[in-house]
Design a protein around this motif. Structure first.
Motif, PDB file in Angstrom:
ATOM      1  N   GLY A  94      34.771  23.276  43.051  1.00  0.00           N
ATOM      2  CA  GLY A  94      35.526  24.207  42.219  1.00  0.00           C
ATOM      3  C   GLY A  94      35.155  25.649  42.446  1.00  0.00           C
ATOM      4  N   GLY A  95      34.043  25.886  43.165  1.00  0.00           N
ATOM      5  CA  GLY A  95      33.617  27.259  43.414  1.00  0.00           C
ATOM      6  C   GLY A  95      34.622  28.055  44.219  1.00  0.00           C
ATOM      7  N   ASN A  96      35.292  27.413  45.173  1.00  0.00           N
ATOM      8  CA  ASN A  96      36.312  28.110  45.960  1.00  0.00           C
ATOM      9  C   ASN A  96      37.588  28.333  45.161  1.00  0.00           C
ATOM     10  N   ASP A  97      37.830  27.478  44.184  1.00  0.00           N
ATOM     11  CA  ASP A  97      39.025  27.620  43.351  1.00  0.00           C
ATOM     12  C   ASP A  97      38.914  28.815  42.408  1.00  0.00           C
ATOM     13  N   LEU A  98      37.744  29.017  41.828  1.00  0.00           N
ATOM     14  CA  LEU A  98      37.635  30.062  40.815  1.00  0.00           C
ATOM     15  C   LEU A  98      37.747  31.463  41.413  1.00  0.00           C
ATOM     16  N   LEU A  99      37.710  31.568  42.743  1.00  0.00           N
ATOM     17  CA  LEU A  99      37.934  32.850  43.402  1.00  0.00           C
ATOM     18  C   LEU A  99      39.415  33.116  43.642  1.00  0.00           C
ATOM     19  N   ARG A 100      40.279  32.138  43.304  1.00  0.00           N
ATOM     20  CA  ARG A 100      41.718  32.292  43.470  1.00  0.00           C
ATOM     21  C   ARG A 100      42.340  32.773  42.158  1.00  0.00           C
ATOM     22  N   ARG A 114      32.439  23.157  54.021  1.00  0.00           N
ATOM     23  CA  ARG A 114      32.637  24.556  53.617  1.00  0.00           C
ATOM     24  C   ARG A 114      34.128  24.861  53.410  1.00  0.00           C
ATOM     25  N   GLY A 115      34.409  25.700  52.431  1.00  0.00           N
ATOM     26  CA  GLY A 115      35.776  26.145  52.189  1.00  0.00           C
ATOM     27  C   GLY A 115      36.652  25.182  51.419  1.00  0.00           C
ATOM     28  N   ARG A 116      36.183  23.972  51.158  1.00  0.00           N
ATOM     29  CA  ARG A 116      37.030  22.986  50.508  1.00  0.00           C
ATOM     30  C   ARG A 116      37.235  23.337  49.026  1.00  0.00           C
ATOM     31  N   ARG A 117      38.480  23.244  48.599  1.00  0.00           N
ATOM     32  CA  ARG A 117      38.805  23.425  47.188  1.00  0.00           C
ATOM     33  C   ARG A 117      38.707  22.089  46.463  1.00  0.00           C
ATOM     34  N   LEU A 118      38.774  22.158  45.145  1.00  0.00           N
ATOM     35  CA  LEU A 118      38.510  20.984  44.318  1.00  0.00           C
ATOM     36  C   LEU A 118      39.408  19.800  44.673  1.00  0.00           C
ATOM     37  N   ASP A 119      40.717  20.023  44.783  1.00  0.00           N
ATOM     38  CA  ASP A 119      41.624  18.911  45.064  1.00  0.00           C
ATOM     39  C   ASP A 119      41.292  18.244  46.392  1.00  0.00           C
ATOM     40  N   ALA A 120      40.968  19.044  47.399  1.00  0.00           N
ATOM     41  CA  ALA A 120      40.635  18.474  48.703  1.00  0.00           C
ATOM     42  C   ALA A 120      39.330  17.689  48.645  1.00  0.00           C
ATOM     43  N   VAL A 121      38.352  18.200  47.914  1.00  0.00           N
ATOM     44  CA  VAL A 121      37.084  17.476  47.758  1.00  0.00           C
ATOM     45  C   VAL A 121      37.347  16.109  47.119  1.00  0.00           C
ATOM     46  N   ILE A 122      38.155  16.103  46.072  1.00  0.00           N
ATOM     47  CA  ILE A 122      38.434  14.852  45.368  1.00  0.00           C
ATOM     48  C   ILE A 122      39.253  13.897  46.235  1.00  0.00           C
ATOM     49  N   ASP A 123      40.286  14.417  46.872  1.00  0.00           N
ATOM     50  CA  ASP A 123      41.198  13.552  47.628  1.00  0.00           C
ATOM     51  C   ASP A 123      40.583  13.030  48.921  1.00  0.00           C
ATOM     52  N   GLU A 124      39.676  13.818  49.538  1.00  0.00           N
ATOM     53  CA  GLU A 124      39.122  13.433  50.831  1.00  0.00           C
ATOM     54  C   GLU A 124      37.740  12.791  50.715  1.00  0.00           C
ATOM     55  N   GLN A 125      36.865  13.418  49.952  1.00  0.00           N
ATOM     56  CA  GLN A 125      35.465  13.002  49.963  1.00  0.00           C
ATOM     57  C   GLN A 125      35.146  11.864  49.000  1.00  0.00           C
ATOM     58  N   VAL A 126      35.800  11.833  47.860  1.00  0.00           N
ATOM     59  CA  VAL A 126      35.516  10.768  46.894  1.00  0.00           C
ATOM     60  C   VAL A 126      35.849   9.392  47.459  1.00  0.00           C
TER      61      VAL A 126
END
Length: 262
Positions: free
Chosen positions: A87-93, A57-69
């Motif tokens: 990217g859902g958390n990013d588009l709210l920024r 929860r709360g992860r932004r796109l870059d963190a998802v890519i850098d950590e989870q991939v």
């Protein structure tokens, strides 16, 4: 898929993303369930399944890519299928740029394909109907989902477009916080993803009677104001968390005995 056509094919399915994929809003006895868990449970009906879920929860796109991939690709044995939604958390920024976000996603898709992994891109459900500045959120989400659909076509990978599913946008599918789907919403998404994979979900998701959203004042005090305050402090609801299943697990660990997949 007919039960008599079930195969011995091994599917190693890893889910990557944020709260949408973690399953927030679809709470079970041991924590969030969610659409990805429900997809895994249905796949296990027909296949030998291993399942992992790295979403936080709360992860932004870059963190998802850098950590989870990297974590998903380092599993032993490696995954054969990955669902990716971020990217859902990013588009709210305020500084979100859909084109830049989609370009990063395409880099990830290329990386997965080179590793021989089947990629399924999933767009987030549209929360804009219950949010302040909902028109802006909808416009951004619409643009981003279309870009993801375009890159999926270029890269020849599957794309399940939840963002443009008008049914899922209805109030009855959403939790009180208006940001996360409830259990009915996650069941519907699971059914849509399974159909995108060419699999009969077997059971249509049950849907509660149509309802209105709670009062704006209550929503603002209980949910929106705390969310804004976390952002002001640079905090996230996912701080200090890791994915709920960061190693392969069997389908028996996905849903309880009385739960249906969708």
């Amino acid at each position: 898929m007919d039960r008599e056509q079930a195969t011995d094919e091994v599917i190693r399915y890893a889910a990557i993303g944020d709260s949408f994929t973690e399953g927030i809003g679809d709470e079970g006895p041991e924590g969030p369930v969610g659409w990805a868990d429900r997809v895994a449970a249905r796949l296990a009906d027909d296949h030998d399944l291993l399942y992992a879920n790295f979403a936080v929860r709360g992860r932004r796109l870059d963190a998802v890519i850098d950590e989870q991939v990297p974590a998903a690709l380092s599993l032993d044995p490696p995954p054969t299928m990955i669902t990716f939604c971020a990217g859902g958390n990013d588009l709210l920024r305020p500084r979100f740029t859909p084109e830049q976000a989609a370009a990063r996603v395409e880099e990830v898709v290329v990386r997965f394909r080179r590793a021989g992994v089947q990629v399924v891109l999933v767009s987030s459900a549209d929360p804009s109907g219950g949010l302040p500045m909902g028109r802006l959120v909808r416009a951004r989400g619409d643009h981003y989902a279309r870009l993801i659909g375009d890159l999926a076509a270029r890269q020849r990978v599957k794309f399940v477009d939840i963002s443009h599913d008008l049914e899922t946008a209805r109030a009855q599918y959403w939790s009180a916080d208006r940001l996360h789907l409830n259990s009915d919403g996650h069941r519907r998404v699971a059914a849509l993803v399974l159909r995108g994979l060419g699999i009969d979900p077997d059971v249509e998701p049950s849907v509660a009677a149509p309802r209105r959203r709670g009062s704006t004042l209550s929503f603002t005090r209980r949910h929106f104001a705390p969310w804004v305050w976390r952002r002001v402090r640079g905090r996230s609801s996912g701080d200090g968390r890791q994915g709920k299943r960061v190693q392969w697990s069997r389908p028996g660990a996905v849903l309880g005995p009385r739960e249906s997949s969708v």
